[in-house]
Design a protein around this motif. Structure first.
Motif, PDB file in Angstrom:
ATOM      1  N   TYR A   1       0.935  -1.080  -0.184  1.00  0.00           N
ATOM      2  CA  TYR A   1      -0.010   0.070  -0.020  1.00  0.00           C
ATOM      3  C   TYR A   1       0.775   1.196   0.017  1.00  0.00           C
ATOM      4  O   TYR A   1       1.762   1.328   0.818  1.00  0.00           O
ATOM      5  CB  TYR A   1      -0.797  -0.018   1.182  1.00  0.00           C
ATOM      6  CG  TYR A   1      -1.422  -1.150   1.534  1.00  0.00           C
ATOM      7  CD1 TYR A   1      -2.843  -1.459   1.029  1.00  0.00           C
ATOM      8  CD2 TYR A   1      -1.067  -2.363   2.265  1.00  0.00           C
ATOM      9  CE1 TYR A   1      -3.738  -2.587   1.339  1.00  0.00           C
ATOM     10  CE2 TYR A   1      -1.832  -3.384   2.474  1.00  0.00           C
ATOM     11  CZ  TYR A   1      -3.116  -3.620   1.999  1.00  0.00           C
ATOM     12  OH  TYR A   1      -3.800  -4.848   2.166  1.00  0.00           O
ATOM     13  N   GLN A   2       0.491   2.236  -0.927  1.00  0.00           N
ATOM     14  CA  GLN A   2       1.330   3.365  -0.674  1.00  0.00           C
ATOM     15  C   GLN A   2       0.483   4.572  -0.397  1.00  0.00           C
ATOM     16  O   GLN A   2      -0.916   4.536  -0.798  1.00  0.00           O
ATOM     17  CB  GLN A   2       1.954   3.566  -2.118  1.00  0.00           C
ATOM     18  CG  GLN A   2       3.065   2.489  -2.399  1.00  0.00           C
ATOM     19  CD  GLN A   2       3.901   2.784  -3.586  1.00  0.00           C
ATOM     20  OE1 GLN A   2       3.333   3.317  -4.555  1.00  0.00           O
ATOM     21  NE2 GLN A   2       5.188   2.393  -3.489  1.00  0.00           N
ATOM     22  N   GLY A   3       1.021   5.826   0.012  1.00  0.00           N
ATOM     23  CA  GLY A   3       0.254   6.876   0.226  1.00  0.00           C
ATOM     24  C   GLY A   3       0.924   8.161   0.569  1.00  0.00           C
ATOM     25  O   GLY A   3       2.275   7.967   0.702  1.00  0.00           O
ATOM     26  N   GLY A   4       0.269   9.303   1.134  1.00  0.00           N
ATOM     27  CA  GLY A   4       1.002  10.177   1.480  1.00  0.00           C
ATOM     28  C   GLY A   4       0.217  11.656   1.606  1.00  0.00           C
ATOM     29  O   GLY A   4      -0.836  11.520   1.588  1.00  0.00           O
TER      30      GLY A   4
ATOM     31  N   PHE B   1      -4.081   7.195   1.544  1.00  0.00           N
ATOM     32  CA  PHE B   1      -3.560   6.127   0.752  1.00  0.00           C
ATOM     33  C   PHE B   1      -4.083   6.448  -0.586  1.00  0.00           C
ATOM     34  O   PHE B   1      -5.167   7.060  -1.157  1.00  0.00           O
ATOM     35  CB  PHE B   1      -4.395   4.784   0.996  1.00  0.00           C
ATOM     36  CG  PHE B   1      -3.944   3.987   2.353  1.00  0.00           C
ATOM     37  CD1 PHE B   1      -3.204   2.940   2.221  1.00  0.00           C
ATOM     38  CD2 PHE B   1      -4.336   4.405   3.485  1.00  0.00           C
ATOM     39  CE1 PHE B   1      -3.000   2.237   3.258  1.00  0.00           C
ATOM     40  CE2 PHE B   1      -4.041   3.701   4.497  1.00  0.00           C
ATOM     41  CZ  PHE B   1      -3.392   2.620   4.568  1.00  0.00           C
ATOM     42  N   ASP B   2      -3.253   6.057  -1.656  1.00  0.00           N
ATOM     43  CA  ASP B   2      -3.350   6.397  -3.097  1.00  0.00           C
ATOM     44  C   ASP B   2      -4.530   5.649  -3.594  1.00  0.00           C
ATOM     45  O   ASP B   2      -5.288   6.116  -4.431  1.00  0.00           O
ATOM     46  CB  ASP B   2      -1.823   5.926  -3.652  1.00  0.00           C
ATOM     47  CG  ASP B   2      -0.739   6.619  -3.562  1.00  0.00           C
ATOM     48  OD1 ASP B   2      -1.026   7.820  -2.924  1.00  0.00           O
ATOM     49  OD2 ASP B   2       0.451   6.551  -3.826  1.00  0.00           O
ATOM     50  N   SER B   3      -4.686   4.209  -3.085  1.00  0.00           N
ATOM     51  CA  SER B   3      -5.699   3.599  -3.493  1.00  0.00           C
ATOM     52  C   SER B   3      -6.632   2.972  -2.172  1.00  0.00           C
ATOM     53  O   SER B   3      -6.221   1.869  -1.853  1.00  0.00           O
ATOM     54  CB  SER B   3      -5.224   2.055  -4.455  1.00  0.00           C
ATOM     55  OG  SER B   3      -4.469   2.477  -5.505  1.00  0.00           O
ATOM     56  N   ASN B   4      -7.515   3.878  -1.743  1.00  0.00           N
ATOM     57  CA  ASN B   4      -8.182   3.514  -0.688  1.00  0.00           C
ATOM     58  C   ASN B   4      -9.663   2.667  -0.633  1.00  0.00           C
ATOM     59  O   ASN B   4     -10.077   2.428   0.215  1.00  0.00           O
ATOM     60  CB  ASN B   4      -8.577   4.758   0.259  1.00  0.00           C
ATOM     61  CG  ASN B   4      -9.126   5.633  -0.446  1.00  0.00           C
ATOM     62  OD1 ASN B   4      -9.645   5.567  -1.517  1.00  0.00           O
ATOM     63  ND2 ASN B   4      -9.167   6.941   0.178  1.00  0.00           N
ATOM     64  N   ASN B   5      -9.462   2.240  -2.232  1.00  0.00           N
ATOM     65  CA  ASN B   5     -10.718   1.493  -2.257  1.00  0.00           C
ATOM     66  C   ASN B   5     -10.572   0.233  -2.268  1.00  0.00           C
ATOM     67  O   ASN B   5     -11.432  -0.692  -2.625  1.00  0.00           O
ATOM     68  CB  ASN B   5     -11.218   1.870  -3.792  1.00  0.00           C
ATOM     69  CG  ASN B   5     -12.822   1.650  -3.909  1.00  0.00           C
ATOM     70  OD1 ASN B   5     -13.480   1.354  -3.143  1.00  0.00           O
ATOM     71  ND2 ASN B   5     -13.237   1.123  -5.398  1.00  0.00           N
ATOM     72  N   ARG B   6      -9.504  -0.235  -1.616  1.00  0.00           N
ATOM     73  CA  ARG B   6      -9.270  -1.760  -1.825  1.00  0.00           C
ATOM     74  C   ARG B   6     -10.200  -2.473  -0.762  1.00  0.00           C
ATOM     75  O   ARG B   6     -10.161  -2.017   0.306  1.00  0.00           O
ATOM     76  CB  ARG B   6      -7.853  -1.945  -1.548  1.00  0.00           C
ATOM     77  CG  ARG B   6      -6.911  -1.686  -2.750  1.00  0.00           C
ATOM     78  CD  ARG B   6      -5.345  -1.451  -2.456  1.00  0.00           C
ATOM     79  NE  ARG B   6      -4.945  -2.998  -2.271  1.00  0.00           N
ATOM     80  CZ  ARG B   6      -3.640  -3.112  -2.103  1.00  0.00           C
ATOM     81  NH1 ARG B   6      -2.872  -2.068  -2.399  1.00  0.00           N
ATOM     82  NH2 ARG B   6      -2.966  -4.116  -2.110  1.00  0.00           N
ATOM     83  N   LYS B   7     -10.629  -3.613  -1.149  1.00  0.00           N
ATOM     84  CA  LYS B   7     -11.461  -4.369  -0.321  1.00  0.00           C
ATOM     85  C   LYS B   7     -11.124  -4.588   1.114  1.00  0.00           C
ATOM     86  O   LYS B   7     -11.828  -4.381   2.114  1.00  0.00           O
ATOM     87  CB  LYS B   7     -11.719  -5.734  -0.892  1.00  0.00           C
ATOM     88  CG  LYS B   7     -12.870  -6.581  -0.079  1.00  0.00           C
ATOM     89  CD  LYS B   7     -13.111  -7.938  -0.895  1.00  0.00           C
ATOM     90  CE  LYS B   7     -13.978  -8.828  -0.105  1.00  0.00           C
ATOM     91  NZ  LYS B   7     -14.187 -10.065  -0.768  1.00  0.00           N
ATOM     92  N   GLU B   8      -9.879  -4.953   1.383  1.00  0.00           N
ATOM     93  CA  GLU B   8      -9.177  -5.255   2.800  1.00  0.00           C
ATOM     94  C   GLU B   8      -8.936  -3.943   3.589  1.00  0.00           C
ATOM     95  O   GLU B   8      -8.878  -4.284   4.829  1.00  0.00           O
ATOM     96  CB  GLU B   8      -7.714  -5.943   2.627  1.00  0.00           C
ATOM     97  CG  GLU B   8      -6.915  -5.189   1.965  1.00  0.00           C
ATOM     98  CD  GLU B   8      -6.703  -5.355   0.335  1.00  0.00           C
ATOM     99  OE1 GLU B   8      -7.635  -5.743  -0.151  1.00  0.00           O
ATOM    100  OE2 GLU B   8      -5.629  -5.037  -0.082  1.00  0.00           O
ATOM    101  N   LEU B   9      -9.307  -2.610   3.045  1.00  0.00           N
ATOM    102  CA  LEU B   9      -9.200  -1.491   3.770  1.00  0.00           C
ATOM    103  C   LEU B   9     -10.641  -0.860   4.027  1.00  0.00           C
ATOM    104  O   LEU B   9     -10.596  -0.206   5.014  1.00  0.00           O
ATOM    105  CB  LEU B   9      -8.491  -0.465   2.933  1.00  0.00           C
ATOM    106  CG  LEU B   9      -7.064  -0.809   2.469  1.00  0.00           C
ATOM    107  CD1 LEU B   9      -6.568   0.595   1.597  1.00  0.00           C
ATOM    108  CD2 LEU B   9      -6.297  -0.902   3.686  1.00  0.00           C
ATOM    109  N   ARG B  10     -11.701  -1.841   3.837  1.00  0.00           N
ATOM    110  CA  ARG B  10     -12.998  -1.266   4.329  1.00  0.00           C
ATOM    111  C   ARG B  10     -13.357  -1.419   5.720  1.00  0.00           C
ATOM    112  O   ARG B  10     -12.879  -2.423   6.203  1.00  0.00           O
ATOM    113  CB  ARG B  10     -13.907  -2.236   3.214  1.00  0.00           C
ATOM    114  CG  ARG B  10     -15.522  -1.771   3.803  1.00  0.00           C
ATOM    115  CD  ARG B  10     -16.457  -2.602   2.766  1.00  0.00           C
ATOM    116  NE  ARG B  10     -16.390  -3.919   3.282  1.00  0.00           N
ATOM    117  CZ  ARG B  10     -16.165  -5.196   2.485  1.00  0.00           C
ATOM    118  NH1 ARG B  10     -16.066  -4.905   1.247  1.00  0.00           N
ATOM    119  NH2 ARG B  10     -16.174  -6.206   2.711  1.00  0.00           N
ATOM    120  N   PRO B  11     -13.591  -0.300   6.427  1.00  0.00           N
ATOM    121  CA  PRO B  11     -13.973  -0.464   7.841  1.00  0.00           C
ATOM    122  C   PRO B  11     -14.977  -1.314   8.200  1.00  0.00           C
ATOM    123  O   PRO B  11     -15.885  -1.716   7.338  1.00  0.00           O
ATOM    124  CB  PRO B  11     -14.275   0.826   8.272  1.00  0.00           C
ATOM    125  CG  PRO B  11     -13.659   1.660   7.081  1.00  0.00           C
ATOM    126  CD  PRO B  11     -13.740   0.731   5.906  1.00  0.00           C
TER     127      PRO B  11
END
Length: 129
Positions: A5-8, A98-108
């Motif tokens: 995961y990447q972001g900033g 997160f650059d890609s925060n729509n990933r399934k495993e990130l869903r609260p």
């Protein structure tokens, strides 16, 4: 192969890469999260410290001690909230960075301190993909 995961932050000064399993994706409406994020509810996901590397030109984020066990992290240039770094080896990153925060495993999958949110605010944790 481990997930990456990447972001900033908003200005790109602080960047991170998190590798491996994302743990405890959740939302929180406690007063500290409200003030730290500037929103009624903050969305978080946790990684162990060794899973996160700070790789932007600004290095590690600036920290502000927020409790006996945790510090809030932010970019010293643009002020973007990045997360919370606990004394225990845990880094909770705000999902919005997160650059890609729509990933399934990130869903609260849970919501903390729901009673601290305004009565007109509703959080629906949805199990759908």
């Amino acid at each position: 192969m481990a997930k990456t995961y990447q972001g900033g932050c908003l200005c790109g000064n602080i960047r991170f890469t998190a590798t491996g399993e994302a743990k405890k994706p959740h939302t929180c409406s406690c007063k500290m999260c409200q003030r730290h994020s500037g929103s009624i509810t903050q969305c978080w996901v946790e990684f162990s410290k060794e899973q996160v590397s700070w790789n932007g030109p600004g290095g590690e984020p600036t920290l502000w001690r927020s409790s006996d066990f945790s510090s809030r992290s932010f970019c010293p240039i643009c002020g973007s909230t990045l997360g919370a770094i606990d004394d225990a080896p845990v880094i909770a990153l705000a999902l919005g960075v997160f650059d890609s925060n729509n990933r399934k495993e990130l869903r609260p999958d849970s919501h903390s301190y729901q009673s601290k949110a305004p009565r007109w605010w509703s959080i629906g944790i949805n199990a759908e993909t």
